[in-house]
Design an enzyme around this catalytic site. Sequence first.
Site, PDB file in Angstrom:
ATOM      1  N   CYS A  60      -5.961  12.637 -31.924  1.00 43.33           N
ATOM      2  CA  CYS A  60      -7.640  13.293 -32.607  1.00 43.33           C
ATOM      3  C   CYS A  60      -8.002  14.667 -31.753  1.00 43.33           C
ATOM      4  O   CYS A  60      -7.200  15.136 -30.813  1.00 43.33           O
ATOM      5  CB  CYS A  60      -7.973  12.728 -33.791  1.00 43.33           C
ATOM      6  SG  CYS A  60      -8.768  14.409 -35.188  1.00 43.33           S
ATOM      7  N   HIS A  68      -4.486  10.648 -37.848  1.00 41.59           N
ATOM      8  CA  HIS A  68      -5.199   9.010 -37.085  1.00 41.59           C
ATOM      9  C   HIS A  68      -3.711   8.058 -37.618  1.00 41.59           C
ATOM     10  O   HIS A  68      -4.741   7.040 -38.783  1.00 41.59           O
ATOM     11  CB  HIS A  68      -6.298   8.826 -38.310  1.00 41.59           C
ATOM     12  CG  HIS A  68      -7.849  10.061 -37.446  1.00 41.59           C
ATOM     13  ND1 HIS A  68      -8.730   9.339 -36.277  1.00 41.59           N
ATOM     14  CD2 HIS A  68      -8.166  10.690 -37.604  1.00 41.59           C
ATOM     15  CE1 HIS A  68      -9.138  10.298 -36.177  1.00 41.59           C
ATOM     16  NE2 HIS A  68      -9.338  11.863 -36.612  1.00 41.59           N
ATOM     17  N   GLU A 102      -4.758   4.962 -36.490  1.00 46.14           N
ATOM     18  CA  GLU A 102      -5.361   3.471 -37.230  1.00 46.14           C
ATOM     19  C   GLU A 102      -5.934   3.757 -38.322  1.00 46.14           C
ATOM     20  O   GLU A 102      -6.138   2.437 -38.916  1.00 46.14           O
ATOM     21  CB  GLU A 102      -6.289   3.668 -36.207  1.00 46.14           C
ATOM     22  CG  GLU A 102      -8.043   4.293 -35.956  1.00 46.14           C
ATOM     23  CD  GLU A 102      -8.107   6.008 -35.958  1.00 46.14           C
ATOM     24  OE1 GLU A 102      -6.190   6.429 -35.801  1.00 46.14           O
ATOM     25  OE2 GLU A 102      -8.351   6.465 -36.511  1.00 46.14           O
TER      26      GLU A 102
END
Length: 248
Positions: free
Chosen positions: A117, A219, A221
């Site tokens: 990001c 993202h 994660e």
Amino acid sequence: MHGVEVTAPLIGLTAYARNEQGRFHLPAAYCEAVVRVGGLPVLLPPVQVNVKAWLARLDGLVLTGGDDIAPDGYDDRPPAGTDPPHRNGGADLLRDVNELAMVEEVLKSRLPTLAICRGMQMLNVALGGTLVPDIADEFGKRVVHRLPPRQPAPHSVAVEPESRLATILGATHCAPVSSHHQAIRRLGAGLQVVARAADGVIEAVELPEAPWLVAVQWHPELSAAMEPIQQRLFEYLITQAAEAAHST
Ligand code: MN
């Protein structure tokens, strides 16, 4: 040291700027994704240190998301006297300065890095690129890249079949979690676009000559615990980091 795993790669993660309580912080999901692949996470808060010495201790790096990069850091700043539109909180100049230095060092030292990001935007800015100040103003709302005020939302992404990223993911299409309102406008030197959203927004870039560096606008994660495709980005980072650790 018996019983202690000393060969697990040490992975630095850039932390957010200090908050109103004077605390550095980072969403736990970043660290959990690193732990899941056998890495040892360590936070790198925006403090004044020798960045090169810091990175020399690490086997890998995650450039994390967070607040907007200060627009005076790239040459697409708004007219003097006006605030950038839809600004994310206060820009932290020390975080910007440190991360710009980190990108420069990673490119020289070949430290395995996953830029996520804001991290991908930082890579672009460090290489002389610029950013779209707010996606909705220029691309409309056909694709929701995040929900107001700052809530993540999934959207589909098309990945270039011939890219390194497609090989890492094992896919040319995915629907990752997105949470951004800025995007790359002019590409930094040498970068290639390897993924886009349906509205044309750039979702991933790579440097053909830098296999140690992966950069995505989304993202991974946030869904890696449930989506093997996203987990593969962290597996790739840890594999590269383990190889780098053993070769030194
Ligand atoms: Mn997006």
